[in-house]
Design an enzyme around this catalytic site. Sequence first.
Site, PDB file in Angstrom:
ATOM      1  N   GLU A 159       0.861  -1.186   0.000  1.00  0.00           N
ATOM      2  CA  GLU A 159       0.000   0.000   0.000  1.00  0.00           C
ATOM      3  C   GLU A 159       0.894   1.231   0.000  1.00  0.00           C
ATOM      4  OE1 GLU A 159      -1.413   0.366   4.453  1.00  0.00           O
ATOM      5  OE2 GLU A 159      -1.958  -1.573   3.660  1.00  0.00           O
TER       6      GLU A 159
ATOM      7  N   LYS B  82       2.779   4.541   1.036  1.00  0.00           N
ATOM      8  CA  LYS B  82       3.178   5.114   2.319  1.00  0.00           C
ATOM      9  C   LYS B  82       2.802   6.592   2.276  1.00  0.00           C
ATOM     10  CE  LYS B  82       7.023   5.113   5.560  1.00  0.00           C
ATOM     11  NZ  LYS B  82       7.067   6.527   5.915  1.00  0.00           N
TER      12      LYS B  82
ATOM     13  N   ASP C  38       2.374  10.369   3.197  1.00  0.00           N
ATOM     14  CA  ASP C  38       3.245  11.309   3.885  1.00  0.00           C
ATOM     15  C   ASP C  38       2.398  12.305   4.668  1.00  0.00           C
ATOM     16  OD1 ASP C  38       5.625  12.287   4.672  1.00  0.00           O
ATOM     17  OD2 ASP C  38       6.126  13.283   2.793  1.00  0.00           O
TER      18      ASP C  38
ATOM     19  N   TYR D  83      -4.576   2.460   7.995  1.00  0.00           N
ATOM     20  CA  TYR D  83      -3.780   1.340   7.474  1.00  0.00           C
ATOM     21  C   TYR D  83      -3.641   0.196   8.464  1.00  0.00           C
ATOM     22  CZ  TYR D  83      -0.226   4.151   9.829  1.00  0.00           C
ATOM     23  OH  TYR D  83       0.461   4.911  10.735  1.00  0.00           O
TER      24      TYR D  83
ATOM     25  N   LYS E  84      11.450   3.046   0.220  1.00  0.00           N
ATOM     26  CA  LYS E  84      11.477   4.514   0.181  1.00  0.00           C
ATOM     27  C   LYS E  84      11.879   4.979  -1.208  1.00  0.00           C
ATOM     28  CE  LYS E  84      11.282   7.217   3.385  1.00  0.00           C
ATOM     29  NZ  LYS E  84      11.742   7.325   4.755  1.00  0.00           N
TER      30      LYS E  84
ATOM     31  N   CYS F 279      15.059  46.647 -17.868  1.00  0.00           N
ATOM     32  CA  CYS F 279      14.735  45.333 -18.429  1.00  0.00           C
ATOM     33  C   CYS F 279      15.997  44.715 -19.027  1.00  0.00           C
ATOM     34  CB  CYS F 279      13.661  45.458 -19.503  1.00  0.00           C
ATOM     35  SG  CYS F 279      13.406  43.935 -20.423  1.00  0.00           S
TER      36      CYS F 279
ATOM     37  N   CYS G  10      15.504  44.611 -23.058  1.00  0.00           N
ATOM     38  CA  CYS G  10      15.402  45.771 -23.943  1.00  0.00           C
ATOM     39  C   CYS G  10      15.915  47.060 -23.300  1.00  0.00           C
ATOM     40  CB  CYS G  10      13.965  45.962 -24.415  1.00  0.00           C
ATOM     41  SG  CYS G  10      12.855  46.518 -23.113  1.00  0.00           S
TER      42      CYS G  10
ATOM     43  N   CYS H 171       8.529  44.816 -17.127  1.00  0.00           N
ATOM     44  CA  CYS H 171       9.174  45.651 -18.128  1.00  0.00           C
ATOM     45  C   CYS H 171       8.084  46.572 -18.678  1.00  0.00           C
ATOM     46  CB  CYS H 171       9.752  44.779 -19.240  1.00  0.00           C
ATOM     47  SG  CYS H 171      10.156  45.709 -20.722  1.00  0.00           S
TER      48      CYS H 171
ATOM     49  N   CYS I 177       8.806  45.278 -26.069  1.00  0.00           N
ATOM     50  CA  CYS I 177      10.011  44.551 -25.643  1.00  0.00           C
ATOM     51  C   CYS I 177      10.118  43.238 -26.426  1.00  0.00           C
ATOM     52  CB  CYS I 177       9.934  44.265 -24.142  1.00  0.00           C
ATOM     53  SG  CYS I 177      11.216  43.148 -23.552  1.00  0.00           S
TER      54      CYS I 177
HETATM   55  S1  IVH Z   1       2.154   0.523   8.731  1.00  0.00           S
HETATM   56  C1  IVH Z   1       3.877  -1.767  12.066  1.00  0.00           C
HETATM   57  N1  IVH Z   1       1.192   1.595   6.536  1.00  0.00           N
HETATM   58  O1  IVH Z   1       4.902   5.451   8.142  1.00  0.00           O
HETATM   59  C2  IVH Z   1       3.565  -1.000  10.846  1.00  0.00           C
HETATM   60  N2  IVH Z   1       2.490   2.947   7.965  1.00  0.00           N
HETATM   61  O2  IVH Z   1       7.723   4.902   8.969  1.00  0.00           O
HETATM   62  C3  IVH Z   1       3.317   0.376  11.167  1.00  0.00           C
HETATM   63  N3  IVH Z   1       2.728   5.263   7.219  1.00  0.00           N
HETATM   64  O3  IVH Z   1       4.582   6.034  11.511  1.00  0.00           O
HETATM   65  C4  IVH Z   1       3.010   1.266  10.058  1.00  0.00           C
HETATM   66  N4  IVH Z   1       1.526   5.062   5.381  1.00  0.00           N
HETATM   67  O4  IVH Z   1       2.578   6.669  10.182  1.00  0.00           O
HETATM   68  C5  IVH Z   1       1.930   1.796   7.639  1.00  0.00           C
HETATM   69  N5  IVH Z   1       0.268   2.429   4.579  1.00  0.00           N
HETATM   70  C6  IVH Z   1       0.992   2.616   5.680  1.00  0.00           C
HETATM   71  C7  IVH Z   1       1.553   3.859   5.999  1.00  0.00           C
HETATM   72  C8  IVH Z   1       2.307   3.987   7.145  1.00  0.00           C
HETATM   73  C9  IVH Z   1       2.230   5.895   6.139  1.00  0.00           C
HETATM   74  C10 IVH Z   1       3.586   5.890   8.242  1.00  0.00           C
HETATM   75  C11 IVH Z   1       3.172   5.540   9.633  1.00  0.00           C
HETATM   76  C12 IVH Z   1       4.418   5.223  10.398  1.00  0.00           C
HETATM   77  C13 IVH Z   1       5.479   5.510   9.414  1.00  0.00           C
HETATM   78  C14 IVH Z   1       6.561   4.467   9.553  1.00  0.00           C
END
Ligand code: IVH
Length: 715
Positions: A119, A121, A123, A234, A323, A417, A420, A435, A440
């Site tokens: 899934e 991650k 931010d 999640y 990452k 400018c 020109c 300008c 120009c």
């Molecule tokens: S699972 C034991 N799933 O990433 C597993 N974390 O670096 C715990 N995060 O603090 C996390 N999307 O807040 C999981 N789909 C996702 C996530 C996710 C973002 C964040 C989470 C955690 C951090 C870990």
Amino acid sequence: MAVARETVAPVHLRLEELRRTIDRMNHDYYVRDRPSATDAEYDALMRELRKLEADHPELVTLESPTQRVGSAPQAGFGEVPHPVQMLSLGNVYDEAELRAWALRAATRADVASLALVSEPKIDGLAVALTYVNGRFDHGATRGDGSIGEDITANLRTVRSIPLLLPARSGEPLPRRLEVRGEVYLRKGAFAALNERIERDGGRPFMNPRNAAAGSLRQLDPRITATRPLRLFVYGIGYMDGGDPPTSHLQALDLLRGFGFEPSPEASRHPTVDEAWARCVWWQARRDALDFEIDGVVIKVDDVRLQQEIGFVAREPRWATAYKFPALQQTTRVRDIVVNVGRTGTLNPLALLEPVNIGGVMVSRATLHNEDEVARKDIRVGDTVVVQRAGDVIPQIVQVIVERRAGVESPFRMPEACPACGAPTHREPGVAMRYCTNAACPAQLKQRLHHFVGRGAMDIAGLGEKLTDRFVDLELVRDVADLYALDWERIAQLERLGEKSSENLRLAVERSKERPLPRLLVALGIRHVGDRSARFLAERFGSTDALAAAECDEIAAVFGIGPILAQSVFDFFREPRNLAVIDKLKAAGVRTADEPTAGGAGGTALAGKTVVLTGRLSSLTRPQAEEALRRAGATVGSSISKKTAFLVAGEDAGSKAERAQALQVPILAEEDLIALLYGERGTMPVDGAVNEDSGTDAMAAPPVETGSGRDEEGRP
Ligand code: IVH
């Protein structure tokens, strides 16, 4: 007391009904992303609920949707211990590391291979939400993993967090349930929020993550309530009572059933190969998503195996994060130069020591305007952090002041400018310096380049080098001169033979037939991009009508905000612009579109009920319905007086008769296509021109987003 109960009971029922309905609408809007009510309907219900609660304050509950506006400010955040630690994740940076991780996990689980789930991650900011007997009880940040901050009051304002879990028939609600997820802001909502903050004189947030974190860690929940925060969930921290899920995907389904929005597009992979392929897939989609992700989380699906595989220190061994390569790098500013945009803006640009950012070599970064350079105190010679996001021009995030040697030189915007030599001018309250010379050549070069560009008049073969040459040789003094070029002379220009000159002549000739929206884009009116040009063309139909329109008439067009309207209005007040349009018209360039059926445009579909019948040939029925819904129409199933029109394909039967009887207009399939897509048969293409496209994009103030439903959700 019987009398009193009789009067209270109906109010009580109505309150419950209102709250349920509004909760459902919020869920449809914020979680399912499928609005099921108009703003007006929603507002009316909220008004009724507020009124009833004002009359019966004793019946107000914490979970009422009216309470989402936020309670009184707090002095600080309390502490909340996490009964089950909130762990962080280990990272992998490439395929080999992912394979090694999976092998270690499989070895620990003592199995040959493991089914994985991936899934995105997200931010944002990690939160844990605790529900007691189906009621939201409290919520906390991650903190140090063992103890978090109590942000319950703020979380209550987040519309996509259910305050009551729906009891499902036959299944008892867990006595206690802790849900974990990530609170985030959509990119669009972030941009709108920053615009609002800047308009109010505040300091904008650096990125959506900071904005989400800052909004949640607000001491005044009423401010949090104005921030369009959302939640992806999640996982489950713990669950006491009810049937605990046996796989991660089951857990996500359970959460969806409770009204949460699980991490989007989680998918199961029987092999590491597939999990890796999915990581690559997410990375490629990263920029196109409306929320920020910084990687992909890969988890063992089977909960029993998760327990067997266990933890190390504060990280699970059964999950890891791939990452993405960083989109920020440090490099040095070699020089700061100033370009002139097509509207005459002076655009400072940093020339950088080339650096690879996420696979793309970057050697320039926009500096927007002189205030921006001053605010960030960017000097020639500085070491800076550069950020790249999608197709956006790279930006300097900050200067690393510690790396200064004392020889760096501050930047000064030129008084004249750079193209020109004419004096430049800056209006009070405006960030850009201009300008003052309408003739120009640098401006004209940019205007011309924009005019012939792909989303505008689309004149193939007319590249920047050539258009620049036209300007240098004074063959072209405005964009309309393109249609009066002496092609024999052009054929004699160096590196341009007779054949390509003839091809060019034809391409220029063909461009006269471009539909009106293209011309509106080509004219380079500030803020007018592909989408807004279509809206304007649909409503006004010609440059003449647009030139005659009052500012508020323009602002009343769907999708056109006040800033854009003002800019269009101003453009047509400028005699020089009108002269160019007259010249274009005289050269035979199309400046009016035939009105589409019934005088309606694509956006005239908004709010209309449309019924489809018969066989369509160029679209499937679901495609047509989807397209109509996207244009804001409702697709009805039967004809009534409220039906705006019937689209009749082949073999249309009784519906066509009924439409005739009720005098509901009947359109053919081609009419529908024209309404939906403007030009006949031209389906929308992804990657069309952005709003305020072209060379001025980096100089322009924030682009206005269309009106209609804004990103920020409901007021
Ligand atoms: S699972 C034991 N799933 O990433 C597993 N974390 O670096 C715990 N995060 O603090 C996390 N999307 O807040 C999981 N789909 C996702 C996530 C996710 C973002 C964040 C989470 C955690 C951090 C870990």
